[in-house]
Scaffold this motif. Structure first.
Motif, PDB file in Angstrom:
ATOM      1  N   ASP A  85     -20.239  29.143 -69.862  1.00  0.00           N
ATOM      2  CA  ASP A  85     -20.440  28.153 -68.804  1.00  0.00           C
ATOM      3  C   ASP A  85     -21.316  28.699 -67.689  1.00  0.00           C
ATOM      4  N   GLY A  86     -22.304  29.481 -68.058  1.00  0.00           N
ATOM      5  CA  GLY A  86     -23.254  29.964 -67.064  1.00  0.00           C
ATOM      6  C   GLY A  86     -22.703  31.075 -66.188  1.00  0.00           C
ATOM      7  N   GLY A  87     -21.658  31.747 -66.632  1.00  0.00           N
ATOM      8  CA  GLY A  87     -21.133  32.871 -65.885  1.00  0.00           C
ATOM      9  C   GLY A  87     -20.008  32.526 -64.926  1.00  0.00           C
ATOM     10  N   ARG A  88     -19.488  31.305 -65.013  1.00  0.00           N
ATOM     11  CA  ARG A  88     -18.367  30.949 -64.131  1.00  0.00           C
ATOM     12  C   ARG A  88     -17.059  31.538 -64.647  1.00  0.00           C
ATOM     13  N   THR A  89     -16.847  31.455 -65.962  1.00  0.00           N
ATOM     14  CA  THR A  89     -15.625  32.024 -66.529  1.00  0.00           C
ATOM     15  C   THR A  89     -16.000  32.939 -67.686  1.00  0.00           C
ATOM     16  N   TRP A  90     -15.136  33.905 -67.921  1.00  0.00           N
ATOM     17  CA  TRP A  90     -15.430  34.936 -68.917  1.00  0.00           C
ATOM     18  C   TRP A  90     -14.239  35.131 -69.844  1.00  0.00           C
ATOM     19  N   GLY A  91     -14.515  35.597 -71.043  1.00  0.00           N
ATOM     20  CA  GLY A  91     -13.435  35.920 -71.970  1.00  0.00           C
ATOM     21  C   GLY A  91     -13.984  36.563 -73.216  1.00  0.00           C
ATOM     22  N   PRO A  92     -13.068  37.003 -74.106  1.00  0.00           N
ATOM     23  CA  PRO A  92     -13.527  37.535 -75.391  1.00  0.00           C
ATOM     24  C   PRO A  92     -14.202  36.420 -76.188  1.00  0.00           C
ATOM     25  N   ALA A  93     -15.157  36.783 -77.009  1.00  0.00           N
ATOM     26  CA  ALA A  93     -15.954  35.785 -77.744  1.00  0.00           C
ATOM     27  C   ALA A  93     -15.068  34.866 -78.576  1.00  0.00           C
ATOM     28  N   ASP A  94     -13.977  35.406 -79.130  1.00  0.00           N
ATOM     29  CA  ASP A  94     -13.151  34.590 -80.030  1.00  0.00           C
ATOM     30  C   ASP A  94     -12.121  33.749 -79.295  1.00  0.00           C
ATOM     31  N   LYS A  95     -12.127  33.828 -77.970  1.00  0.00           N
ATOM     32  CA  LYS A  95     -11.151  33.047 -77.211  1.00  0.00           C
ATOM     33  C   LYS A  95     -11.810  31.907 -76.434  1.00  0.00           C
ATOM     34  N   LEU A  96     -13.147  31.879 -76.443  1.00  0.00           N
ATOM     35  CA  LEU A  96     -13.837  30.878 -75.629  1.00  0.00           C
ATOM     36  C   LEU A  96     -13.839  29.526 -76.325  1.00  0.00           C
ATOM     37  N   VAL A  97     -13.797  28.484 -75.509  1.00  0.00           N
ATOM     38  CA  VAL A  97     -13.740  27.117 -76.022  1.00  0.00           C
ATOM     39  C   VAL A  97     -14.821  26.306 -75.309  1.00  0.00           C
ATOM     40  N   VAL A  98     -15.490  25.442 -76.067  1.00  0.00           N
ATOM     41  CA  VAL A  98     -16.477  24.545 -75.462  1.00  0.00           C
ATOM     42  C   VAL A  98     -16.131  23.111 -75.850  1.00  0.00           C
ATOM     43  N   THR A  99     -16.665  22.177 -75.066  1.00  0.00           N
ATOM     44  CA  THR A  99     -16.454  20.769 -75.377  1.00  0.00           C
ATOM     45  C   THR A  99     -17.650  20.264 -76.158  1.00  0.00           C
ATOM     46  N   GLY A 100     -17.390  19.763 -77.349  1.00  0.00           N
ATOM     47  CA  GLY A 100     -18.484  19.309 -78.213  1.00  0.00           C
ATOM     48  C   GLY A 100     -19.015  17.965 -77.776  1.00  0.00           C
ATOM     49  N   ALA A 101     -20.060  17.504 -78.499  1.00  0.00           N
ATOM     50  CA  ALA A 101     -20.702  16.219 -78.188  1.00  0.00           C
ATOM     51  C   ALA A 101     -19.711  15.068 -78.328  1.00  0.00           C
ATOM     52  N   ASP A 102     -18.695  15.265 -79.170  1.00  0.00           N
ATOM     53  CA  ASP A 102     -17.708  14.201 -79.383  1.00  0.00           C
ATOM     54  C   ASP A 102     -16.606  14.228 -78.338  1.00  0.00           C
ATOM     55  N   GLY A 103     -16.738  15.122 -77.338  1.00  0.00           N
ATOM     56  CA  GLY A 103     -15.736  15.193 -76.285  1.00  0.00           C
ATOM     57  C   GLY A 103     -14.547  16.057 -76.638  1.00  0.00           C
ATOM     58  N   LYS A 104     -14.508  16.557 -77.859  1.00  0.00           N
ATOM     59  CA  LYS A 104     -13.375  17.391 -78.284  1.00  0.00           C
ATOM     60  C   LYS A 104     -13.689  18.862 -78.060  1.00  0.00           C
ATOM     61  N   LYS A 105     -12.653  19.599 -77.735  1.00  0.00           N
ATOM     62  CA  LYS A 105     -12.832  21.034 -77.544  1.00  0.00           C
ATOM     63  C   LYS A 105     -12.844  21.726 -78.892  1.00  0.00           C
ATOM     64  N   ARG A 106     -13.697  22.746 -78.984  1.00  0.00           N
ATOM     65  CA  ARG A 106     -13.775  23.520 -80.225  1.00  0.00           C
ATOM     66  C   ARG A 106     -14.040  24.975 -79.861  1.00  0.00           C
ATOM     67  N   PRO A 107     -13.740  25.896 -80.796  1.00  0.00           N
ATOM     68  CA  PRO A 107     -14.032  27.306 -80.499  1.00  0.00           C
ATOM     69  C   PRO A 107     -15.532  27.494 -80.286  1.00  0.00           C
ATOM     70  N   ALA A 108     -15.872  28.359 -79.335  1.00  0.00           N
ATOM     71  CA  ALA A 108     -17.277  28.589 -79.032  1.00  0.00           C
ATOM     72  C   ALA A 108     -17.955  29.341 -80.180  1.00  0.00           C
ATOM     73  N   ALA A 109     -19.204  28.999 -80.447  1.00  0.00           N
ATOM     74  CA  ALA A 109     -20.017  29.715 -81.435  1.00  0.00           C
ATOM     75  C   ALA A 109     -20.949  30.655 -80.690  1.00  0.00           C
ATOM     76  N   ALA A 110     -21.584  31.538 -81.436  1.00  0.00           N
ATOM     77  CA  ALA A 110     -22.521  32.476 -80.816  1.00  0.00           C
ATOM     78  C   ALA A 110     -23.597  31.712 -80.041  1.00  0.00           C
ATOM     79  N   ALA A 111     -23.978  30.552 -80.558  1.00  0.00           N
ATOM     80  CA  ALA A 111     -25.032  29.767 -79.923  1.00  0.00           C
ATOM     81  C   ALA A 111     -24.597  29.207 -78.568  1.00  0.00           C
ATOM     82  N   ASP A 112     -23.300  29.214 -78.312  1.00  0.00           N
ATOM     83  CA  ASP A 112     -22.814  28.672 -77.035  1.00  0.00           C
ATOM     84  C   ASP A 112     -22.812  29.723 -75.921  1.00  0.00           C
ATOM     85  N   ILE A 113     -22.957  30.988 -76.296  1.00  0.00           N
ATOM     86  CA  ILE A 113     -22.861  32.071 -75.309  1.00  0.00           C
ATOM     87  C   ILE A 113     -24.027  31.963 -74.321  1.00  0.00           C
TER      88      ILE A 113
END
Lengths: 165, 340
Positions: free
Chosen positions: A111-139
């Motif tokens: 999220d642009g450096g606002r929050t931090w965590g281990p790569a396997d714990k990060l979550v992003v909101t997809g285009a469908d509005g649902k949360k999903r585990p972050a991929a490398a491309a989301d970093i």
């Protein structure tokens, strides 16, 4: 050039001469340097394929670029609370698992450096509005926190790779 | 928070994050072709530290910017669903192709045709009216003239410049020789080549030059081709009418007043392609009277009424409507008539 063969493992014994060959912005007593390299495959005289790093000034989509940030304590006292942060550049994608740094704890942000965590714990909101585990491309950012103090005259290095989109 | 990147970087990342959210996972690239040539990729790292119990201090360092090189790549695809039907001879028969710039910067392309392709029966000839045309955009499909006419292509004069990911419809227009047999095929190849000097035939990765600090590099394909084909189509219809059975009033096979004749009409469609609105009509002479309810097509009984079964008999005339028939085809009509 000596910086061409910089690796995370070799960074601690990097010749001092390398410090004069790259752009830097010194502030206070810890100096930070940041380089971009490409890996090129070359043939050794024995005909073996070998990877060699060269400074990255040009790239084409699909190229993998290696960023290495080296920090050095030029002061007379030990430096503590050292943390290096580096954004994944625009028009590039972080290569999963490529962030390295001896004696550091690595955290990621999506999220642009606002929050931090281990790569396997990060979550992003997809285009469908649902949360999903972050991929490398989301970093979006990577942060390395150095364990303990860095003695005067010592240096450390952290590195990560991206692919040009 | 101890570490932050500069605002500019934050903004960049924020904008990108928004784009990612809008795109399908894991698609990240704005262009299939990749990051636009000339884009500068910068990177500024930040370090934060505390010296000997002093205040938190920070420093930043930027890596030299990376310039994204121009990559030349092109794809040509045939747009025809299959061989394009033509007669023999014919003029200005068009094959349709699309040239797509799969590189990451605008590039003009040279377009050419090759007609002596192997594996066919004849060579299409460049049309006298113009052998290559660029779609004008006014109306889909090839128009040689009229208000929506397409643009005659002149190599080196109006080579189409395509933006990254851009494409252009190109028509390969041919005159077809005469006296060709039905089913003869003729193939032509359309080739588009990047016009950057040295691009033709350059191996992928070849550095072709540097313009305003941006390198030009041969990509996967600096030239691309696709094949289209013509098929000489045409149909011929033959009708054969015969009497297949006679039954006289005494149960014999003499043709006398009151004899019932069974007629068979065989329609044979030869060649290639379709024959449209195929209708067979057989007005019986005054000496014969149609036997009501005796009509059959391909062995299946049909009503005498003019209805959806496609065959009818009225006013002593037998008709059968076959609509569109694909050659080769054969249809058999049978009916009975009484000798007056």
């Amino acid at each position: 050039m000596s910086r061409s063969i910089l690796t995370a493992a070799a960074a601690f014994v990097l010749a001092t001469a390398a410090w004069t060959s790259v752009h830097a912005q010194a502030s206070g007593d810890v100096e930070l340097r940041n380089i971009a390299e490409l890996e090129q495959e070359v043939k050794t005289p024995e005909g073996k394929a070998e990877k060699k790093r060269v400074p990255a000034t040009k790239a084409i989509p699909g190229n993998e670029v290696i960023y290495t940030s080296t920090f050095r304590n030029n002061g007379k006292k030990p430096a503590g609370n050292i943390a290096v942060a580096n954004p994944v550049p625009a028009n590039t994608t972080y290569v999963g698992g490529s962030a390295t740094g001896d004696n550091t704890d690595i955290a990621f942000s999506v999220d642009g450096g606002r929050t931090w965590g281990p790569a396997d714990k990060l979550v992003v909101t997809g285009a469908d509005g649902k949360k999903r585990p972050a991929a490398a491309a989301d970093i979006t950012h990577i942060r390395w926190t150095y364990r303990g103090e860095l003695a005067p005259g010592k240096q450390g290095a952290v590195s990560f790779r991206v692919v040009v989109n | 928070m101890g570490i932050t990147a500069g605002w500019f970087a934050l903004l960049q990342r924020g904008l990108r994050a928004a784009c990612v959210a809008a795109a399908l996972f894991p698609a990240l690239q704005a262009l299939a072709a990749g990051t636009t040539a000339g884009t500068l990729i910068g990177n500024t790292a930040t370090v934060q530290y505390r010296m000997g119990g002093g205040p938190m201090t920070s420093a930043a360092a930027s890596a030299p910017a990376i310039v994204v090189a121009k990559v030349l790549s092109v794809v040509v695809t045939s747009q025809d669903a299959g061989p394009v039907g033509t007669s023999s001879p014919a003029t200005s028969a068009a094959l349709t192709f699309v040239v797509t710039n799969t590189g990451n910067a605008p590039e003009p392309y040279r377009v050419s045709r090759t007609d002596n392709v192997t594996g066919d029966q004849f060579d299409p000839a460049p049309a006298a009216a113009g052998s290559l045309w660029l779609e004008s955009g006014a109306q889909p499909g090839f128009q040689a003239s009229g208000p929506n006419a397409d643009i005659p292509y002149v190599p080196g004069v109006n080579d189409p410049t395509l933006p990254a990911d851009g494409s252009r419809t190109v028509y390969l227009v041919s005159d077809i020789p005469g006296s060709l047999a039905f089913g003869a095929a003729g193939r032509s190849l359309l080739t588009a080549t990047a016009t950057t000097p040295g691009a033709a035939g350059a191996a992928p990765g070849t550095l072709l030059g540097t313009t305003a600090g941006v390198q030009t590099i041969a990509g996967a394909r600096t030239a691309a081709s696709a094949t289209g084909s013509y098929l000489v189509s045409g149909t011929a219809i033959a009708l054969a009418k015969s009497v297949v059975a006679v039954r006289d009033p005494q149960g014999g096979t003499r043709v006398v007043t009151g004899s019932v004749l069974t007629y068979r009409i065989v329609l044979t469609l030869t060649g290639t392609g379709n024959a449209d609105t195929v209708t067979v009509s057989d007005p019986l002479p005054a000496a014969l009277t149609y036997v009501p309810g005796s009509l059959a097509v391909d062995g299946t009984a049909r009503t005498d009424a003019a209805d959806a079964d496609g065959a009818a008999a009225s006013a002593n005339t037998v008709t059968a409507d076959f609509g569109t028939l694909a050659a080769p085809a054969q249809r058999v009509i049978e009916f009975k008539a009484t000798v007056n």
